[in-house]
Design a protein around this motif. Structure first.
Motif, PDB file in Angstrom:
ATOM      1  N   THR A 146       0.823  -1.203   0.000  1.00 44.26           N
ATOM      2  CA  THR A 146       0.000   0.000   0.000  1.00 44.26           C
ATOM      3  C   THR A 146       0.863   1.261   0.000  1.00 44.26           C
ATOM      4  O   THR A 146       0.549   2.240  -0.687  1.00 44.26           O
ATOM      5  N   ALA A 147       1.947   1.234   0.731  1.00 43.05           N
ATOM      6  CA  ALA A 147       2.848   2.383   0.786  1.00 43.05           C
ATOM      7  C   ALA A 147       3.598   2.602  -0.522  1.00 43.05           C
ATOM      8  O   ALA A 147       4.177   3.666  -0.735  1.00 43.05           O
ATOM      9  N   SER A 148       3.584   1.610  -1.394  1.00 45.68           N
ATOM     10  CA  SER A 148       4.228   1.736  -2.706  1.00 45.68           C
ATOM     11  C   SER A 148       3.284   2.326  -3.751  1.00 45.68           C
ATOM     12  O   SER A 148       3.670   2.511  -4.904  1.00 45.68           O
ATOM     13  N   LEU A 149       2.045   2.615  -3.337  1.00 43.91           N
ATOM     14  CA  LEU A 149       1.039   3.150  -4.243  1.00 43.91           C
ATOM     15  C   LEU A 149       0.878   4.649  -4.090  1.00 43.91           C
ATOM     16  O   LEU A 149       1.073   5.199  -3.003  1.00 43.91           O
ATOM     17  N   SER A 150       0.481   5.294  -5.163  1.00 43.19           N
ATOM     18  CA  SER A 150       0.085   6.693  -5.092  1.00 43.19           C
ATOM     19  C   SER A 150      -1.259   6.795  -4.372  1.00 43.19           C
ATOM     20  O   SER A 150      -1.915   5.787  -4.100  1.00 43.19           O
ATOM     21  N   ALA A 151      -1.681   8.021  -4.083  1.00 43.32           N
ATOM     22  CA  ALA A 151      -2.896   8.233  -3.293  1.00 43.32           C
ATOM     23  C   ALA A 151      -4.129   7.609  -3.937  1.00 43.32           C
ATOM     24  O   ALA A 151      -5.059   7.193  -3.240  1.00 43.32           O
ATOM     25  N   HIS A 152      -4.151   7.558  -5.255  1.00 42.17           N
ATOM     26  CA  HIS A 152      -5.309   7.003  -5.958  1.00 42.17           C
ATOM     27  C   HIS A 152      -4.961   5.688  -6.651  1.00 42.17           C
ATOM     28  O   HIS A 152      -5.604   5.293  -7.622  1.00 42.17           O
ATOM     29  N   GLY A 153      -3.963   4.987  -6.140  1.00 42.75           N
ATOM     30  CA  GLY A 153      -3.520   3.749  -6.750  1.00 42.75           C
ATOM     31  C   GLY A 153      -4.487   2.598  -6.532  1.00 42.75           C
ATOM     32  O   GLY A 153      -5.334   2.625  -5.635  1.00 42.75           O
ATOM     33  N   VAL A 154      -4.343   1.575  -7.376  1.00 47.51           N
ATOM     34  CA  VAL A 154      -5.194   0.386  -7.344  1.00 47.51           C
ATOM     35  C   VAL A 154      -4.309  -0.843  -7.144  1.00 47.51           C
ATOM     36  O   VAL A 154      -3.240  -0.957  -7.754  1.00 47.51           O
ATOM     37  N   ALA A 155      -4.750  -1.758  -6.289  1.00 53.02           N
ATOM     38  CA  ALA A 155      -4.021  -3.014  -6.054  1.00 53.02           C
ATOM     39  C   ALA A 155      -4.883  -4.187  -6.482  1.00 53.02           C
ATOM     40  O   ALA A 155      -6.107  -4.182  -6.292  1.00 53.02           O
ATOM     41  N   LEU A 156      -4.252  -5.197  -7.059  1.00 52.70           N
ATOM     42  CA  LEU A 156      -4.950  -6.407  -7.472  1.00 52.70           C
ATOM     43  C   LEU A 156      -4.150  -7.602  -6.970  1.00 52.70           C
ATOM     44  O   LEU A 156      -3.009  -7.822  -7.373  1.00 52.70           O
ATOM     45  N   ILE A 157      -4.746  -8.356  -6.044  1.00 45.12           N
ATOM     46  CA  ILE A 157      -4.083  -9.482  -5.396  1.00 45.12           C
ATOM     47  C   ILE A 157      -4.789 -10.770  -5.799  1.00 45.12           C
ATOM     48  O   ILE A 157      -6.006 -10.894  -5.641  1.00 45.12           O
ATOM     49  N   GLY A 158      -4.030 -11.738  -6.310  1.00 48.31           N
ATOM     50  CA  GLY A 158      -4.608 -13.020  -6.709  1.00 48.31           C
ATOM     51  C   GLY A 158      -3.983 -14.160  -5.924  1.00 48.31           C
ATOM     52  O   GLY A 158      -2.772 -14.176  -5.699  1.00 48.31           O
ATOM     53  N   MET A 159      -4.812 -15.113  -5.527  1.00 48.08           N
ATOM     54  CA  MET A 159      -4.305 -16.254  -4.755  1.00 48.08           C
ATOM     55  C   MET A 159      -5.266 -17.436  -4.869  1.00 48.08           C
ATOM     56  O   MET A 159      -6.465 -17.252  -5.095  1.00 48.08           O
ATOM     57  N   PRO A 160      -4.763 -18.674  -4.708  1.00 48.06           N
ATOM     58  CA  PRO A 160      -5.661 -19.836  -4.709  1.00 48.06           C
ATOM     59  C   PRO A 160      -6.544 -19.836  -3.465  1.00 48.06           C
ATOM     60  O   PRO A 160      -6.139 -19.363  -2.397  1.00 48.06           O
ATOM     61  N   SER A 161      -7.739 -20.350  -3.623  1.00 50.75           N
ATOM     62  CA  SER A 161      -8.652 -20.418  -2.487  1.00 50.75           C
ATOM     63  C   SER A 161      -8.216 -21.511  -1.525  1.00 50.75           C
ATOM     64  O   SER A 161      -7.529 -22.463  -1.902  1.00 50.75           O
ATOM     65  N   LEU A 162      -8.645 -21.367  -0.281  1.00 53.26           N
ATOM     66  CA  LEU A 162      -8.350 -22.399   0.710  1.00 53.26           C
ATOM     67  C   LEU A 162      -9.032 -23.708   0.325  1.00 53.26           C
ATOM     68  O   LEU A 162      -8.453 -24.795   0.473  1.00 53.26           O
ATOM     69  N   ALA A 163     -10.253 -23.629  -0.195  1.00 58.41           N
ATOM     70  CA  ALA A 163     -10.981 -24.839  -0.576  1.00 58.41           C
ATOM     71  C   ALA A 163     -10.275 -25.599  -1.696  1.00 58.41           C
ATOM     72  O   ALA A 163     -10.371 -26.826  -1.778  1.00 58.41           O
ATOM     73  N   SER A 164      -9.549 -24.886  -2.543  1.00 52.49           N
ATOM     74  CA  SER A 164      -8.885 -25.531  -3.687  1.00 52.49           C
ATOM     75  C   SER A 164      -7.726 -26.419  -3.260  1.00 52.49           C
ATOM     76  O   SER A 164      -7.301 -27.291  -4.033  1.00 52.49           O
ATOM     77  N   GLN A 165      -7.210 -26.221  -2.072  1.00 50.04           N
ATOM     78  CA  GLN A 165      -6.006 -26.939  -1.669  1.00 50.04           C
ATOM     79  C   GLN A 165      -6.224 -28.443  -1.526  1.00 50.04           C
ATOM     80  O   GLN A 165      -5.282 -29.232  -1.633  1.00 50.04           O
ATOM     81  N   ALA A 166      -7.465 -28.853  -1.333  1.00 49.19           N
ATOM     82  CA  ALA A 166      -7.770 -30.289  -1.267  1.00 49.19           C
ATOM     83  C   ALA A 166      -7.523 -30.974  -2.606  1.00 49.19           C
ATOM     84  O   ALA A 166      -7.330 -32.195  -2.660  1.00 49.19           O
ATOM     85  N   HIS A 167      -7.504 -30.187  -3.698  1.00 48.57           N
ATOM     86  CA  HIS A 167      -7.325 -30.744  -5.037  1.00 48.57           C
ATOM     87  C   HIS A 167      -5.968 -30.386  -5.631  1.00 48.57           C
ATOM     88  O   HIS A 167      -5.674 -30.761  -6.770  1.00 48.57           O
ATOM     89  N   ALA A 168      -5.150 -29.662  -4.887  1.00 51.92           N
ATOM     90  CA  ALA A 168      -3.856 -29.220  -5.399  1.00 51.92           C
ATOM     91  C   ALA A 168      -2.829 -30.342  -5.290  1.00 51.92           C
ATOM     92  O   ALA A 168      -2.914 -31.210  -4.417  1.00 51.92           O
ATOM     93  N   SER A 169      -1.844 -30.294  -6.177  1.00 55.93           N
ATOM     94  CA  SER A 169      -0.765 -31.281  -6.127  1.00 55.93           C
ATOM     95  C   SER A 169       0.138 -30.991  -4.932  1.00 55.93           C
ATOM     96  O   SER A 169       0.205 -29.855  -4.458  1.00 55.93           O
ATOM     97  N   PRO A 170       0.840 -31.998  -4.435  1.00 60.13           N
ATOM     98  CA  PRO A 170       1.770 -31.757  -3.321  1.00 60.13           C
ATOM     99  C   PRO A 170       2.806 -30.671  -3.650  1.00 60.13           C
ATOM    100  O   PRO A 170       3.144 -29.862  -2.796  1.00 60.13           O
ATOM    101  N   GLN A 171       3.265 -30.634  -4.891  1.00 54.01           N
ATOM    102  CA  GLN A 171       4.258 -29.637  -5.282  1.00 54.01           C
ATOM    103  C   GLN A 171       3.692 -28.225  -5.176  1.00 54.01           C
ATOM    104  O   GLN A 171       4.342 -27.307  -4.680  1.00 54.01           O
ATOM    105  N   SER A 172       2.457 -28.026  -5.629  1.00 63.29           N
ATOM    106  CA  SER A 172       1.879 -26.685  -5.608  1.00 63.29           C
ATOM    107  C   SER A 172       1.538 -26.231  -4.192  1.00 63.29           C
ATOM    108  O   SER A 172       1.445 -25.032  -3.928  1.00 63.29           O
ATOM    109  N   ARG A 173       1.348 -27.208  -3.281  1.00 67.70           N
ATOM    110  CA  ARG A 173       1.005 -26.830  -1.905  1.00 67.70           C
ATOM    111  C   ARG A 173       2.224 -26.424  -1.079  1.00 67.70           C
ATOM    112  O   ARG A 173       2.072 -25.822  -0.013  1.00 67.70           O
ATOM    113  N   ILE A 174       3.412 -26.734  -1.574  1.00 64.71           N
ATOM    114  CA  ILE A 174       4.619 -26.393  -0.815  1.00 64.71           C
ATOM    115  C   ILE A 174       4.701 -24.884  -0.643  1.00 64.71           C
ATOM    116  O   ILE A 174       4.629 -24.133  -1.607  1.00 64.71           O
TER     117      ILE A 174
END
Length: 227
Positions: A146-174
């Motif tokens: 947030t401190a790296s943004l200008s006063a009117h800046g926009v942030a977009l954060i993407g991440m896997p859902s917690l529910a998806s982890q039951a179907h994720a491969s062991p490698q991706s869960r590391i």
């Protein structure tokens, strides 16, 4: 010998480009994805396309956790200037080796847990990073973004859902120590932004459907809170 010619002349420029400039290559991470699970490359590129459309027209944008920065040019095509950063110099060196002068990207090593970036941006995005941040350090990470943004800046954060982890491969869960359900992601981001909008994603489709069935979440955040 005679110059190579394509049977249909409209494709000759593609052959000429390959012969003149060589073939583009994957980066370290995109190479592994293409070899082991090519469909996942489609999903990854779709995430970057969503980011590109959401941040289209922004002048200065930064990516936090770019890895090999292979998909960065999708965003670069829509913004004035793109800075791509990662904590790992190995990935940044690899990204530098696959730069294309048509899509210039400024590359740099930076640890957002250590402090904000030295510059200020009107757009920031970070895909598949927050789930690697220890919960106790999450607020520090987000505050520095947030401190790296200008006063009117926009942030977009993407991440896997917690529910998806039951179907994720062991490698991706590391390293996934901080996956979230949608309401918890929204609450975490709302501590740092006045407005937070959650989108869901399944495969390459972004939607506003039933959160527990989503494989991936985006938080679109506007109005940085200043402490």
């Amino acid at each position: 010998g005679a110059a190579l010619k394509t049977r249909e002349p409209q494709y000759q420029f593609e052959l000429d480009m390959a012969l003149k400039d060589g073939l583009s290559r994957f980066g370290i991470m995109s190479n592994q994805t293409w070899r082991d699970d090519p469909r996942r490359l489609l999903f990854m590129l779709s995430r970057y396309k969503f980011v590109a459309k959401m941040l289209s027209g922004k002048n200065r944008v930064i990516e936090i956790g770019c890895a090999d920065a292979f998909a960065g040019r999708i965003v670069r095509a829509e913004v004035g200037h793109l800075t791509a950063t990662d904590i790992d110099p190995v990935f940044i060196r690899d990204a530098a080796g696959q730069q294309d002068p048509k899509w210039p990207i400024e590359l740099g090593v930076h640890d957002m847990l250590a402090g904000p970036h030295r510059e200020r941006f009107d757009g920031v995005y970070s895909l598949d990073v927050l789930e690697h941040i220890e919960p106790a350090r999450e607020d520090s990470f987000l505050a520095n973004i947030t401190a790296s943004l200008s006063a009117h800046g926009v942030a977009l954060i993407g991440m896997p859902s917690l529910a998806s982890q039951a179907h994720a491969s062991p490698q991706s869960r590391i390293g996934h120590v901080n996956c979230k359900h949608a309401p918890d992601l929204k609450q975490a981001m709302a501590r740092h932004y006045h407005n937070v909008f959650i989108f869901s994603m399944n495969d390459e489709v972004v939607h506003t459907g039933f959160y527990p069935m989503a494989h991936y979440y985006f938080a679109l955040c506007c109005g940085p809170r200043r402490t």
